[in-house]
Structures are given as structure tokens and as C-alpha cells.
Design a protein around this motif. Structure first.
Motif, PDB file in Angstrom:
ATOM      1  N   ASP A 196       0.837  -1.202   0.000  1.00 54.06           N
ATOM      2  CA  ASP A 196       0.000   0.000   0.000  1.00 54.06           C
ATOM      3  C   ASP A 196       0.869   1.248   0.000  1.00 54.06           C
ATOM      4  O   ASP A 196       1.868   1.332   0.708  1.00 54.06           O
ATOM      5  CB  ASP A 196      -0.904   0.026   1.250  1.00 54.06           C
ATOM      6  CG  ASP A 196      -1.913  -1.107   1.245  1.00 54.06           C
ATOM      7  OD1 ASP A 196      -2.191  -1.625   0.148  1.00 54.06           O
ATOM      8  OD2 ASP A 196      -2.398  -1.469   2.324  1.00 54.06           O
ATOM      9  N   ALA A 197       0.455   2.234  -0.800  1.00 54.56           N
ATOM     10  CA  ALA A 197       1.137   3.526  -0.761  1.00 54.56           C
ATOM     11  C   ALA A 197       0.822   4.177   0.582  1.00 54.56           C
ATOM     12  O   ALA A 197      -0.253   3.991   1.140  1.00 54.56           O
ATOM     13  CB  ALA A 197       0.663   4.394  -1.913  1.00 54.56           C
ATOM     14  N   ARG A 198       1.782   4.931   1.106  1.00 56.72           N
ATOM     15  CA  ARG A 198       1.598   5.514   2.431  1.00 56.72           C
ATOM     16  C   ARG A 198       1.801   7.012   2.368  1.00 56.72           C
ATOM     17  O   ARG A 198       2.673   7.505   1.676  1.00 56.72           O
ATOM     18  CB  ARG A 198       2.554   4.849   3.409  1.00 56.72           C
ATOM     19  CG  ARG A 198       2.357   3.317   3.389  1.00 56.72           C
ATOM     20  CD  ARG A 198       3.179   2.602   4.400  1.00 56.72           C
ATOM     21  NE  ARG A 198       2.873   2.929   5.768  1.00 56.72           N
ATOM     22  CZ  ARG A 198       1.881   2.407   6.473  1.00 56.72           C
ATOM     23  NH1 ARG A 198       1.037   1.581   5.910  1.00 56.72           N
ATOM     24  NH2 ARG A 198       1.712   2.730   7.736  1.00 56.72           N
ATOM     25  N   SER A 199       0.961   7.731   3.122  1.00 58.38           N
ATOM     26  CA  SER A 199       1.033   9.189   3.181  1.00 58.38           C
ATOM     27  C   SER A 199       1.550   9.612   4.545  1.00 58.38           C
ATOM     28  O   SER A 199       1.264   8.976   5.568  1.00 58.38           O
ATOM     29  CB  SER A 199      -0.358   9.791   2.962  1.00 58.38           C
ATOM     30  OG  SER A 199      -0.864   9.407   1.708  1.00 58.38           O
ATOM     31  N   ARG A 200       2.309  10.701   4.561  1.00 54.23           N
ATOM     32  CA  ARG A 200       2.859  11.229   5.810  1.00 54.23           C
ATOM     33  C   ARG A 200       1.899  12.271   6.360  1.00 54.23           C
ATOM     34  O   ARG A 200       1.526  13.221   5.660  1.00 54.23           O
ATOM     35  CB  ARG A 200       4.230  11.840   5.516  1.00 54.23           C
ATOM     36  CG  ARG A 200       5.012  12.250   6.725  1.00 54.23           C
ATOM     37  CD  ARG A 200       6.432  12.611   6.271  1.00 54.23           C
ATOM     38  NE  ARG A 200       7.149  13.330   7.285  1.00 54.23           N
ATOM     39  CZ  ARG A 200       7.751  12.777   8.310  1.00 54.23           C
ATOM     40  NH1 ARG A 200       7.715  11.478   8.463  1.00 54.23           N
ATOM     41  NH2 ARG A 200       8.400  13.508   9.206  1.00 54.23           N
ATOM     42  N   VAL A 201       1.493  12.067   7.622  1.00 52.18           N
ATOM     43  CA  VAL A 201       0.545  12.980   8.265  1.00 52.18           C
ATOM     44  C   VAL A 201       1.009  13.288   9.680  1.00 52.18           C
ATOM     45  O   VAL A 201       1.805  12.548  10.264  1.00 52.18           O
ATOM     46  CB  VAL A 201      -0.885  12.382   8.318  1.00 52.18           C
ATOM     47  CG1 VAL A 201      -1.423  12.119   6.931  1.00 52.18           C
ATOM     48  CG2 VAL A 201      -0.923  11.121   9.172  1.00 52.18           C
ATOM     49  N   LEU A 202       0.494  14.386  10.214  1.00 55.96           N
ATOM     50  CA  LEU A 202       0.643  14.672  11.638  1.00 55.96           C
ATOM     51  C   LEU A 202      -0.576  14.060  12.315  1.00 55.96           C
ATOM     52  O   LEU A 202      -1.716  14.374  11.963  1.00 55.96           O
ATOM     53  CB  LEU A 202       0.696  16.180  11.882  1.00 55.96           C
ATOM     54  CG  LEU A 202       0.893  16.604  13.336  1.00 55.96           C
ATOM     55  CD1 LEU A 202       2.241  16.127  13.865  1.00 55.96           C
ATOM     56  CD2 LEU A 202       0.757  18.107  13.476  1.00 55.96           C
ATOM     57  N   ALA A 203      -0.336  13.148  13.246  1.00 52.64           N
ATOM     58  CA  ALA A 203      -1.434  12.412  13.868  1.00 52.64           C
ATOM     59  C   ALA A 203      -1.477  12.659  15.365  1.00 52.64           C
ATOM     60  O   ALA A 203      -0.472  12.981  15.998  1.00 52.64           O
ATOM     61  CB  ALA A 203      -1.280  10.921  13.588  1.00 52.64           C
TER      62      ALA A 203
END
Length: 200
Positions: free
Chosen positions: A90-97
Motif C-alpha cells: 500500500d502507498a503511504r502518506s505522511r501525516v501529523l497524527a
């Protein structure tokens, strides 16, 4: 391994040397070990690896918790590659969580998410340790089984290779012994070679 097929035919042949029989028996023993011992060692090594990996999975599941994180905002950098720990493509996105640690403290850190288009407020699951720090997810049982199978297969191959190396060493010693015997025979025949009346 052609020496094995000749073992039965050569055993009463007057031209058969003791070294020929040793070579045939060495080939037969090596083949037997490759067909019996190597698979047994492979199974034992695979089972030991599986037990170790199962214990590791249990320890990881005991020390890691799956928690729900909320997307605060998407971070720059776009979509990154697959997570090697997750074992997926799966492609992964960088987020502030944002997530709540087991002790009740709120954590806010950059993480990777499998969400294709993360928006603020979207939720996803992550794995944390007891202190709330993000960690890799526990080892998957299917991945552990694959690693154990590869370990067993590798151990069987190494065993078969060592048996073949031992057989070739025996063969090398036999050939050297034969050459030495031939040299001795030539040395005995050499002084009389070609002379009349010597029976040649």
C-alpha cells in the motif's frame, strides 16, 4: 553419482581396486545423507525457527498496543513507498497524527498512514508501546511461517552442500592416492622400459 550405479557391477570385477569401492560407497552414503539427513535437519531447523518466531510474536503482542490515531493535517512530501514492517504494498502518506497513550497523555507526531487521501479528522490505527511511542506492528504469523520455512530450506541446502563437499574431499584423496600408486608403478618399470629381454 555415477559411481553408485557401478557399485553392484564392480564388486566382483578383477579390475576393481579398493579405492573404486571406497568411491562408490562414499557416493552411496552421500546420496543417502542428502535424501534423509538433510531434510530432517531442515525440518528441525524450521521448527526451531518457528518456535522462536512464535515466542517473539507473543512478546511483541504483549508489549505493543493497537490504538486509533486521528489525522491533524497532511504533511509535505506526498505519497511514500510501502511500509516494510507492514508487509504490504500500500502507498503511504505522511501525516501529523494525534493519539492517546495508554497512560492518558496525548501524543502528536508525524506518522505514515495507508489512507490514500488523508484529511483532518480521518482515523486510522497505529501500534504503540506501553509508553505511547509509535512502534512497528507485531510480526505477522504468516510472515513468521515464511521465515521459518526459508530457514529450514536453507539448513537443508547447507547440509546437502556440506555432504557433497565431504564426498568430493574423499574423492580428491582417492585420486591423489591413485596417482601416487601409478607413480610408484612407473618408477619400478622405468629403468627397464624399452630394453630387450625385460619382458616388455
Amino acid at each position: 553419482m555415477r559411481a553408485i550405479s557401478g557399485l553392484w557391477r564392480w564388486r566382483h570385477n578383477p579390475l576393481c581396486r579398493a579405492s573404486d569401492l571406497v568411491e562408490c560407497w562414499a557416493a552411496l552414503v552421500a546420496l543417502s545423507m542428502m535424501l534423509v539427513v538433510a531434510p530432517v535437519i531442515g525440518v528441525l531447523a524450521g521448527s526451531a525457527a518457528q518456535d522462536t518466531l512464535d515466542r517473539s510474536i507473543r512478546e511483541q503482542r504483549d508489549s505493543r498496543l493497537e490504538v486509533t490515531a486521528t489525522v491533524v493535517r497532511r504533511l509535505g512530501g506526498g505519497v511514500v513507498g510501502a511500509d516494510p514492517e507492514a508487509g504490504s504494498a500500500d502507498a503511504r502518506s505522511r501525516v501529523l497524527a494525534l493519539w492517546t497513550a495508554p497512560d492518558g497523555d496525548e501524543r502528536r507526531e508525524p506518522v505514515l498512514t495507508a489512507l490514500s487521501a488523508p484529511r483532518p479528522g480521518d482515523t486510522f490505527t497505529i501500534w504503540t508501546d506501553r509508553a505511547g511511542q509509535k512502534v512497528a506492528r507485531p510480526l505477522d504469523p504468516a510472515t513468521a511461517a515464511t521465515h521459518a520455512a526459508l530457514a529450514g530450506f536453507g539448513a537443508a541446502l547447507v547440509t546437502a552442500g556440506l555432504v557433497e563437499v565431504a564426498r568430493r574431499l574423499v574423492l580428491w584423496r582417492l585420486v591423489r592416492h591413485r596417482y601416487a600408486r601409478w607413480d610408484q608403478a612407473w618408477d619400478r618399470a622405468g629403468p627397464d622400459w624399452g630394453r630387450t629381454g625385460t619382458g616388455s
